[in-house]
Design a protein around this motif. Structure first.
Motif, PDB file in Angstrom:
ATOM      1  N   MET A   1      32.914 -83.647 -32.543  1.00  0.00           N
ATOM      2  CA  MET A   1      33.427 -84.985 -33.091  1.00  0.00           C
ATOM      3  C   MET A   1      34.077 -85.295 -31.964  1.00  0.00           C
ATOM      4  O   MET A   1      35.435 -85.154 -31.844  1.00  0.00           O
ATOM      5  CB  MET A   1      34.121 -84.208 -34.031  1.00  0.00           C
ATOM      6  CG  MET A   1      34.623 -85.536 -34.665  1.00  0.00           C
ATOM      7  SD  MET A   1      35.452 -85.151 -36.686  1.00  0.00           S
ATOM      8  CE  MET A   1      33.697 -85.906 -37.576  1.00  0.00           C
ATOM      9  N   ASN A   2      34.154 -86.895 -31.593  1.00  0.00           N
ATOM     10  CA  ASN A   2      35.345 -86.990 -30.622  1.00  0.00           C
ATOM     11  C   ASN A   2      36.710 -86.942 -31.433  1.00  0.00           C
ATOM     12  O   ASN A   2      36.302 -87.153 -32.750  1.00  0.00           O
ATOM     13  CB  ASN A   2      34.981 -88.802 -30.659  1.00  0.00           C
ATOM     14  CG  ASN A   2      35.863 -89.573 -30.268  1.00  0.00           C
ATOM     15  OD1 ASN A   2      37.267 -88.831 -30.404  1.00  0.00           O
ATOM     16  ND2 ASN A   2      34.957 -90.489 -29.048  1.00  0.00           N
ATOM     17  N   THR A   3      37.512 -87.020 -31.243  1.00  0.00           N
ATOM     18  CA  THR A   3      39.206 -86.429 -31.414  1.00  0.00           C
ATOM     19  C   THR A   3      39.143 -87.956 -32.134  1.00  0.00           C
ATOM     20  O   THR A   3      39.913 -87.967 -32.920  1.00  0.00           O
ATOM     21  CB  THR A   3      39.728 -86.889 -29.883  1.00  0.00           C
ATOM     22  OG1 THR A   3      39.342 -85.363 -29.184  1.00  0.00           O
ATOM     23  CG2 THR A   3      41.627 -87.003 -30.580  1.00  0.00           C
ATOM     24  N   LEU A   4      39.219 -88.866 -31.600  1.00  0.00           N
ATOM     25  CA  LEU A   4      39.510 -90.490 -32.432  1.00  0.00           C
ATOM     26  C   LEU A   4      38.823 -90.375 -33.958  1.00  0.00           C
ATOM     27  O   LEU A   4      39.186 -90.901 -35.094  1.00  0.00           O
ATOM     28  CB  LEU A   4      38.933 -92.014 -32.098  1.00  0.00           C
ATOM     29  CG  LEU A   4      40.591 -91.930 -30.425  1.00  0.00           C
ATOM     30  CD1 LEU A   4      40.152 -93.043 -30.225  1.00  0.00           C
ATOM     31  CD2 LEU A   4      41.859 -91.714 -30.736  1.00  0.00           C
ATOM     32  N   ASP A   5      37.611 -89.934 -34.267  1.00  0.00           N
ATOM     33  CA  ASP A   5      36.865 -89.925 -35.171  1.00  0.00           C
ATOM     34  C   ASP A   5      37.314 -88.947 -36.417  1.00  0.00           C
ATOM     35  O   ASP A   5      37.135 -88.789 -37.736  1.00  0.00           O
ATOM     36  CB  ASP A   5      35.836 -89.255 -35.162  1.00  0.00           C
ATOM     37  CG  ASP A   5      34.568 -90.293 -33.670  1.00  0.00           C
ATOM     38  OD1 ASP A   5      34.658 -91.467 -34.170  1.00  0.00           O
ATOM     39  OD2 ASP A   5      33.348 -90.537 -33.443  1.00  0.00           O
ATOM     40  N   LYS A   6      37.932 -88.027 -35.194  1.00  0.00           N
ATOM     41  CA  LYS A   6      39.147 -86.842 -37.121  1.00  0.00           C
ATOM     42  C   LYS A   6      40.268 -87.725 -37.628  1.00  0.00           C
ATOM     43  O   LYS A   6      40.692 -86.910 -38.805  1.00  0.00           O
ATOM     44  CB  LYS A   6      39.398 -85.726 -35.785  1.00  0.00           C
ATOM     45  CG  LYS A   6      37.996 -84.343 -35.618  1.00  0.00           C
ATOM     46  CD  LYS A   6      39.240 -84.167 -34.616  1.00  0.00           C
ATOM     47  CE  LYS A   6      37.945 -82.801 -34.123  1.00  0.00           C
ATOM     48  NZ  LYS A   6      38.834 -81.985 -33.160  1.00  0.00           N
ATOM     49  N   LEU A   7      40.344 -88.880 -37.082  1.00  0.00           N
ATOM     50  CA  LEU A   7      41.963 -89.515 -37.523  1.00  0.00           C
ATOM     51  C   LEU A   7      40.790 -90.340 -38.721  1.00  0.00           C
ATOM     52  O   LEU A   7      40.039 -91.555 -38.570  1.00  0.00           O
ATOM     53  CB  LEU A   7      42.592 -91.235 -36.266  1.00  0.00           C
ATOM     54  CG  LEU A   7      43.182 -89.715 -34.627  1.00  0.00           C
ATOM     55  CD1 LEU A   7      43.247 -91.155 -33.980  1.00  0.00           C
ATOM     56  CD2 LEU A   7      44.178 -88.586 -35.686  1.00  0.00           C
ATOM     57  N   ARG A   8      41.503 -90.250 -40.079  1.00  0.00           N
ATOM     58  CA  ARG A   8      40.332 -91.513 -41.237  1.00  0.00           C
ATOM     59  C   ARG A   8      41.903 -91.326 -41.856  1.00  0.00           C
ATOM     60  O   ARG A   8      42.947 -91.031 -42.066  1.00  0.00           O
ATOM     61  CB  ARG A   8      39.693 -90.003 -41.439  1.00  0.00           C
ATOM     62  CG  ARG A   8      39.141 -89.522 -40.882  1.00  0.00           C
ATOM     63  CD  ARG A   8      37.444 -90.416 -41.372  1.00  0.00           C
ATOM     64  NE  ARG A   8      36.344 -90.058 -39.946  1.00  0.00           N
ATOM     65  CZ  ARG A   8      35.336 -89.548 -40.223  1.00  0.00           C
ATOM     66  NH1 ARG A   8      35.661 -88.873 -41.642  1.00  0.00           N
ATOM     67  NH2 ARG A   8      34.857 -88.994 -39.716  1.00  0.00           N
ATOM     68  N   PRO A   9      42.090 -92.570 -42.374  1.00  0.00           N
ATOM     69  CA  PRO A   9      42.745 -92.936 -43.986  1.00  0.00           C
ATOM     70  C   PRO A   9      42.478 -90.983 -44.956  1.00  0.00           C
ATOM     71  O   PRO A   9      41.634 -91.396 -45.195  1.00  0.00           O
ATOM     72  CB  PRO A   9      42.359 -93.996 -44.089  1.00  0.00           C
ATOM     73  CG  PRO A   9      40.825 -94.587 -43.671  1.00  0.00           C
ATOM     74  CD  PRO A   9      40.805 -93.569 -42.477  1.00  0.00           C
ATOM     75  N   LEU A  10      43.509 -91.494 -45.621  1.00  0.00           N
ATOM     76  CA  LEU A  10      43.198 -90.342 -46.257  1.00  0.00           C
ATOM     77  C   LEU A  10      42.218 -90.995 -47.950  1.00  0.00           C
ATOM     78  O   LEU A  10      41.575 -89.945 -48.288  1.00  0.00           O
ATOM     79  CB  LEU A  10      44.989 -90.868 -47.463  1.00  0.00           C
ATOM     80  CG  LEU A  10      44.314 -89.633 -48.815  1.00  0.00           C
ATOM     81  CD1 LEU A  10      44.575 -88.844 -48.193  1.00  0.00           C
ATOM     82  CD2 LEU A  10      45.756 -89.973 -49.352  1.00  0.00           C
ATOM     83  N   ALA A  11      42.026 -91.485 -48.202  1.00  0.00           N
ATOM     84  CA  ALA A  11      40.607 -91.889 -48.911  1.00  0.00           C
ATOM     85  C   ALA A  11      39.524 -91.397 -48.413  1.00  0.00           C
ATOM     86  O   ALA A  11      39.077 -90.950 -49.075  1.00  0.00           O
ATOM     87  CB  ALA A  11      40.521 -93.477 -48.926  1.00  0.00           C
ATOM     88  N   ALA A  12      38.815 -92.188 -46.943  1.00  0.00           N
ATOM     89  CA  ALA A  12      37.692 -91.021 -46.265  1.00  0.00           C
ATOM     90  C   ALA A  12      37.884 -89.622 -46.251  1.00  0.00           C
ATOM     91  O   ALA A  12      37.242 -88.990 -46.271  1.00  0.00           O
ATOM     92  CB  ALA A  12      37.927 -91.980 -45.364  1.00  0.00           C
ATOM     93  N   ILE A  13      39.328 -89.515 -46.109  1.00  0.00           N
ATOM     94  CA  ILE A  13      39.393 -87.168 -45.803  1.00  0.00           C
ATOM     95  C   ILE A  13      39.183 -86.881 -47.365  1.00  0.00           C
ATOM     96  O   ILE A  13      38.286 -86.433 -48.096  1.00  0.00           O
ATOM     97  CB  ILE A  13      40.653 -87.309 -45.863  1.00  0.00           C
ATOM     98  CG1 ILE A  13      40.866 -87.801 -44.469  1.00  0.00           C
ATOM     99  CG2 ILE A  13      40.494 -85.935 -45.600  1.00  0.00           C
ATOM    100  CD1 ILE A  13      41.847 -87.423 -43.214  1.00  0.00           C
ATOM    101  N   ALA A  14      39.076 -87.981 -48.517  1.00  0.00           N
ATOM    102  CA  ALA A  14      39.117 -88.036 -49.980  1.00  0.00           C
ATOM    103  C   ALA A  14      37.902 -87.374 -50.735  1.00  0.00           C
ATOM    104  O   ALA A  14      36.766 -86.486 -51.186  1.00  0.00           O
ATOM    105  CB  ALA A  14      40.132 -88.317 -51.108  1.00  0.00           C
ATOM    106  N   GLU A  15      37.265 -88.588 -49.276  1.00  0.00           N
ATOM    107  CA  GLU A  15      35.793 -88.835 -50.188  1.00  0.00           C
ATOM    108  C   GLU A  15      34.724 -87.590 -49.402  1.00  0.00           C
ATOM    109  O   GLU A  15      33.888 -86.608 -50.242  1.00  0.00           O
ATOM    110  CB  GLU A  15      35.401 -89.872 -49.409  1.00  0.00           C
ATOM    111  CG  GLU A  15      35.336 -91.249 -50.602  1.00  0.00           C
ATOM    112  CD  GLU A  15      34.852 -92.530 -49.715  1.00  0.00           C
ATOM    113  OE1 GLU A  15      33.721 -92.157 -49.112  1.00  0.00           O
ATOM    114  OE2 GLU A  15      35.760 -93.745 -50.255  1.00  0.00           O
TER     115      GLU A  15
END
Length: 162
Positions: free
Chosen positions: A1-15
């Motif tokens: 996975m691309n480094t920038l793809d690991k950066l997510r808002p909390l709502a997306a990580i919760a999903e």
């Protein structure tokens, strides 16, 4: 996975967390400022990753860092600190947070384990009560506090004066 793809808002990580739970994967949450990334940070995050299948790292925003560490910090802007943490192989997701602690992240993700550095014990982790309330656990990872951003900045300042 691309480094920038690991950066997510909390709502997306919760999903994603819900999918990970369905897959039987365990999640660890680690958090910190990660200003002037050093070997102590790497050892802490690698230790946290060893405790679960997925490692989510919460990085203090610039505003929360100033409130916590003082007006001279951070040295590195939040977007760059988050990207550096995301670039580590042990890190699966990164979220930046503004709050003074990670209680809201813990409530949203309900990690199996909340991991702090060795300046804590499992019983002294400030958000430990939040984690234990839903059946999670706390843990400590990393090496002894032999490394710090404050010390690194001091050394760099001294070298810059020569």
């Amino acid at each position: 996975m691309n480094t920038l793809d690991k950066l997510r808002p909390l709502a997306a990580i919760a999903e994603e967390r819900e999918r990970w739970r369905e897959q039987g994967r365990t999640v660890a949450l680690a958090n910190g400022v990660f200003d002037l990334l050093h070997v102590g940070h790497v050892r802490y995050l690698e230790g946290a990753k060893a405790l679960a299948d997925v490692l989510v790292v919460a990085v203090n925003s610039d505003a929360s860092t100033r409130a916590y560490k003082g007006p001279g910090r951070p040295h590195i802007p939040e977007a760059e600190r988050a990207e550096l943490v995301a670039a580590l192989a042990c890190t699966d997701r990164v979220v930046v947070f503004d709050e003074p602690n990670v209680r809201s992240i813990i409530r949203a993700l309900k990690p199996d384990v909340h991991v702090k550095g060795t300046d804590y014990t499992p019983d002294t982790i400030p958000e430990g009560d939040e984690v234990r309330a839903y059946g999670g656990r706390t843990a400590v990872a990393g090496d002894p506090k032999d490394h710090s951003t404050t010390e690194l900045a001091r050394r760099l300042g001294r070298e810059g004066a020569k």
